[in-house]
Design an enzyme around this catalytic site. Structure first.
Site, PDB file in Angstrom:
ATOM      1  N   CYS A 112       0.835  -1.341  -0.089  1.00  0.00           N
ATOM      2  CA  CYS A 112       0.053  -0.162  -0.126  1.00  0.00           C
ATOM      3  C   CYS A 112       0.802   1.370  -0.032  1.00  0.00           C
ATOM      4  O   CYS A 112       1.587   1.500   0.913  1.00  0.00           O
ATOM      5  CB  CYS A 112      -0.973  -0.029   1.247  1.00  0.00           C
ATOM      6  SG  CYS A 112      -2.386  -1.147   0.704  1.00  0.00           S
ATOM      7  N   THR A 161      -1.174  -1.284  -5.407  1.00  0.00           N
ATOM      8  CA  THR A 161      -1.656  -0.114  -6.130  1.00  0.00           C
ATOM      9  C   THR A 161      -0.588   0.806  -6.385  1.00  0.00           C
ATOM     10  O   THR A 161       0.439   0.842  -5.924  1.00  0.00           O
ATOM     11  CB  THR A 161      -2.597   0.535  -5.285  1.00  0.00           C
ATOM     12  OG1 THR A 161      -2.291   1.043  -4.182  1.00  0.00           O
ATOM     13  CG2 THR A 161      -3.974  -0.216  -5.388  1.00  0.00           C
ATOM     14  N   CYS A 193       2.962  -0.848 -38.055  1.00  0.00           N
ATOM     15  CA  CYS A 193       2.918  -0.512 -36.647  1.00  0.00           C
ATOM     16  C   CYS A 193       1.683  -0.888 -35.947  1.00  0.00           C
ATOM     17  O   CYS A 193       1.849  -1.040 -34.851  1.00  0.00           O
ATOM     18  CB  CYS A 193       3.130   0.966 -36.957  1.00  0.00           C
ATOM     19  SG  CYS A 193       1.650   1.861 -37.154  1.00  0.00           S
TER      20      CYS A 193
END
Lengths: 432, 441
Positions: free
Chosen positions: A139, A205, A383
């Protein structure tokens, strides 16, 4: 339908879909609902040390990035670990595990970086019947300021040290949850392995500010005029997570370290991609927070159908299948040539392929009379941008040129596999 | 005495004022902010967008929709008004199903275009509701232009000229401005007195005077206007009615254009006479507007009799479906043969070798009221102007055969007879007049 049952570092679950340690796994009520909805396992929201619980903000704790039609693509949060008393969580964990013995229940932990608090918390959860522990070294907000969470995950020595304590003071299978807020994920993964971790889970995260309020000039979510960075998750972070999982899986030193894949898993397909790149199972949060627990049903049916189609008898057959194909750039075949082909029957004539090719680089898509779009093979470098921007799936495809076929752009015949290491333009090559 | 559907003959007040009010409410209610954002998200921001090409005023549709999608409907309105100052009305009355929305790539992809017209209304309503006027006039040029006709072409021309700093005098034969937006379009498309509100808003640019009751060839002379002004723009529309002689007589044989005009000017429409059984002759938008509104007023049966087949009908598929959804019957291949008291006889037709011929079969329908919607004609135009196929002949940017006189809108040759086409012609003529006047300077 295929057998979806899963075993991850000895922990069994009816399927490989676990709920990640997060708000949906903070209490008994939710976890029971999650199991009933079909989730194979749950990592209980992170417990802290005994004593007064942490305090959360009482203003907005989530921020979001939206796509078209307000589809939630990315979610950021500034919520801390569980803010409920340790005893309550422990009682609930014990009760739930007793009622759902066949479902996985792992407890996430985060206490200060000293041996005693770790030993104490492990003792407290010893009798819950939990299947394992996950060390929250991920975290990035709030707790990190207090020397926990990602503050630990960013220092390989700390990861190793705490992991060693956990293995020393308990018999729990131990998963170390890694932060992506590092420059090279291999160092923390290696540290976890060296400390005796049974597995790593990633990604936690990402440091983020989702938006700025342009009237108050404050980052969002805003608490009384100020904002702090939060942790970013959801579909938007999947590519970052996939790469980090792959890095660990294809590195010889960490290749055998089990990985629980986390980061934007929203559909069965996402889950299979993580597993193909080496994850033994997946953990999900944002999808459940966006759509509710019921979303797992789509993942279960989708994975089952996929396994049936591929003839896979067990989810382990998926794990790592794509790892040998995840390579360094220098390994890629420079003699591999493809050309974009536009299916005129599927084309809706929006012209996006044309304008992005014009304005990006290559001017390789003609716009003929009557809005007929055609690829100029003499300019097409393959591409793939036209494929990416085309609103109609399958309208533009890449045709592979066969060996010996002439590439109109270079005028040369397509050759056999050859990569940069032996390319004549690579001045360092060939001098061995 | 109370009238209803079944009251014989022609009668007003077949429905209550409240029922009529409800029947004539807007065809498309305004989009909420949420609906607009969801609809705007469907736009692909096409390159050289087909919708834009399909718009006679060439509004940058992808840009304005993107502006709505990013929460800036006011900016979207600026994008629209820059090309089409009557963008508010066009958003309501344009047959988008044959223009921008027909060209939308999502129509091709899914059969469901981006709802461009309703999004345009969302944007224009937003800016107009803010009051004031979004443009500022350039410094006065000292030049003056006379415009005959305060319909879409005349107003678009007037606004653009005023913007450039010219003094503009607009003359109109009627008692109100707006032209067909005020007198012709179906009431449910321009509800809530929008034509007058838009006119007032448009006049906010300044530098425009409006005089009503001035009819070209009556109390207004082209020669006088040419002398008193530096340029003249004619936008007189089509004031006459095409002639069609049908044997027999009918005591309620009305001109649909006039009937609609009266209906538009009526406050609650309970005073508008409508037959129990109505037959509308024609196949264009006017026929549909008349037929639908006859039903909305409480006519028991309404039939559109069109002499050609469905494919040839000028009214769009959307309009035909609208008509039938309101209970109007459309009889294709039915040409008027004769009238009698309370009925009309139609000759059935078919197309043979590209020619319309009568099959010999006939059908007689009860008709308490017959409405003619068979097209309008140019009227009252001075002889000095060249006329081509019943319209004032114009070249580039609306230049007529006479120097110093421009023309646009339904009275001029070229383009479809649509509000949006009229706006484009008025605007383009204004730019040409401006260039011409300043070049002279």
């Amino acid at each position: 339908m295929a057998d979806l049952s899963s075993e991850f570092i000895g922990i069994k679950s009816p399927n490989p879909f676990w709920l990640a340690s997060a708000p949906p796994t903070d209490k008994e009520y939710n976890v029971r609902r999650a199991y009933e909805a079909g989730w194979g396992g749950v990592v209980w929201k992170t417990l802290g040390e005994a004593g007064p619980p942490v305090v959360n903000v009482s203003g907005p704790r989530y921020g979001a990035i939206h796509g078209a039609d307000r589809r939630l693509l990315g979610l950021n949060n500034i919520e801390l670990i569980t803010d409920r008393p340790l005893e309550v969580n422990i009682e609930e964990i014990t009760r739930v595990k007793k009622d759902y013995p066949d479902h996985a229940l792992v407890v996430s932990l985060m206490v200060p970086c000293e041996e005693k608090p770790w030993r104490d918390i492990l003792r407290r959860i010893e009798d819950t019947g939990a299947d394992g522990v996950e060390l929250n070294f991920g975290c990035p907000h709030g707790m990190a300021e207090r020397g926990m969470g990602s503050a630990v995950g960013q220092v390989p020595e700390y990861i190793r040290m705490v992991t060693e304590w956990v293995k020393k003071h308990s018999d729990f299978p131990c998963i170390v949850k890694l932060t992506p807020n590092v420059t090279n994920i291999l160092y923390p993964a290696k540290a976890a392995l060296d400390g005796g971790a049974d597995a790593v889970s990633l990604i936690n995260t990402i440091n983020s500010i989702t938006s700025v309020n342009l009237d108050t000039f404050a980052p969002e979510p805003t608490i009384d005029g100020w904002g702090a960075h939060g942790g970013y998750c959801g579909p938007a972070v999947k590519p970052i997570a996939l790469n980090m999982v792959a890095e660990i899986a294809r590195n010889p030193e960490t290749a055998n370290l089990p990985v629980s894949g986390i980061g934007g898993v929203t559909t069965w397909r996402d889950a299979v991609e993580f597993m193909a790149l080496g994850a033994g199972n997946v953990q999900v949060c944002t999808a459940a927070m966006t759509y509710g627990f019921r979303i797992v049903q789509e993942m279960i049916s989708g994975l089952g159908q996929y396994m049936d189609e591929k003839g896979f008898g067990s989810v382990t057959e998926i794990v790592g299948r794509a790892v040998p194909n995840a390579r360094d750039w220098q390994d890629l075949n420079l003699n591999y040539v493809t050309k974009a082909v536009i299916d005129q029957n599927k084309c809706i004539k929006c012209g996006r392929c044309h304008i992005v090719c014009e304005d990006t680089s290559h001017q390789a898509i003609w716009m003929h009379q009557g809005r007929v779009f055609e690829v100029n093979d003499a300019e097409c470098v393959a591409c793939n941008l036209c494929v990416n921007v085309c609103p109609v799936e399958g309208c533009i495809t890449m045709r592979e040129l066969e060996v010996g076929e002439v590439d109109e752009r270079t005028g040369k015949k397509v050759g056999q596999y050859a990569n940069w290491t032996t390319h004549p333009n690579n001045i360092g090559a060939g001098c061995g | 005495m109370t009238n209803d559907h079944s009251t014989p003959g022609v009668a007003s007040g077949r429905l209550s004022s409240a029922q009529i009010g409800s029947n004539f409410s807007e065809l498309h209610p305004p989009l909420s902010d949420h609906e607009a954002r969801v609809a705007a998200d469907r736009c692909y921001f096409c390159h050289d967008a087909p919708c834009m090409e399909a718009c006679p005023t060439e509004i940058d549709i992808p840009l304005f929709i993107r502006q709505i999608a990013t929460g800036r409907p006011e900016a979207a309105a600026h994008t629209i008004f820059a090309q089409n100052i009557l963008g508010g009305m066009c958003a309501r009355v344009c047959p988008t199903e044959t223009l921008c929305e027909k060209a939308c790539v999502r129509e091709e992809a899914e059969g469901k275009p981006v709802i461009i017209g309703q999004l345009q209304r969302h944007a224009t309503d937003r800016l107009m509701a803010q009051g004031g006027h979004p443009y500022t006039r350039a410094a006065s040029t000292g030049r003056s232009v006379a415009i005959v006709g305060a319909g879409p072409a005349g107003l678009a021309c007037a606004h653009r000229l005023a913007l450039h700093g010219h003094d503009v005098s607009v003359f109109d034969a009627r008692a109100k401005g707006g032209g067909l937006n005020e007198y012709g379009i179906a009431a449910y498309k321009a509800a809530d007195d929008f034509a007058q509100k838009e006119l007032k808003w448009l006049m906010g640019i300044g530098g425009i005077t409006l005089e009503y009751g001035m009819r070209l060839g009556g109390n207004l002379s082209l020669e006088t206007l040419r002398k008193s002004h530096d340029a003249v723009f004619l936008a007189v529309g089509l004031a006459g009615v095409n002639a069609l002689t049908i044997p027999g007589t009918h005591d309620a044989d009305v001109n649909a254009v006039e009937w609609i005009s009266e209906l538009r000017q009526s406050r609650d429409k309970t005073d508008i006479p409508v037959g129990r059984n109505v037959v509308v002759i024609g196949g264009g938008m006017t026929a549909v507007d008349a037929a639908v509104q006859a039903r909305l007023l409480g006519a028991e049966t309404v039939t559109i009799a069109y002499r050609r087949d469905k494919a040839a009908m000028a009214a769009s598929e959307f309009e035909q479906i609208l008509a039938t959804s309101k209970g109007v019957r459309i009889l294709y291949n039915a040409a008027p043969r004769s009238l009698a008291s309370g009925s009309i006889t139609l000759a059935r037709t078919e197309t043979r070798d590209g020619k319309l011929v009568e099959t010999g079969a006939e059908i007689t329908l009860p008709a308490d009221q017959v409405m003619r919607a068979i097209g309008q004609a140019l009227e009252g135009v001075p002889d000095i102007l060249a006329v081509q196929d019943g319209k004032i002949q114009v070249g580039e940017a609306g230049r007529t055969s006479v120097e110093g006189i421009w023309a646009g809108g339904d009275c001029a040759s070229g383009g479809e007879d649509l509000t949006v086409t009229a706006v484009a012609q008025g605007r383009d003529a204004a730019e040409d007049i401006h260039k011409n006047l300043m070049g002279k300077g």
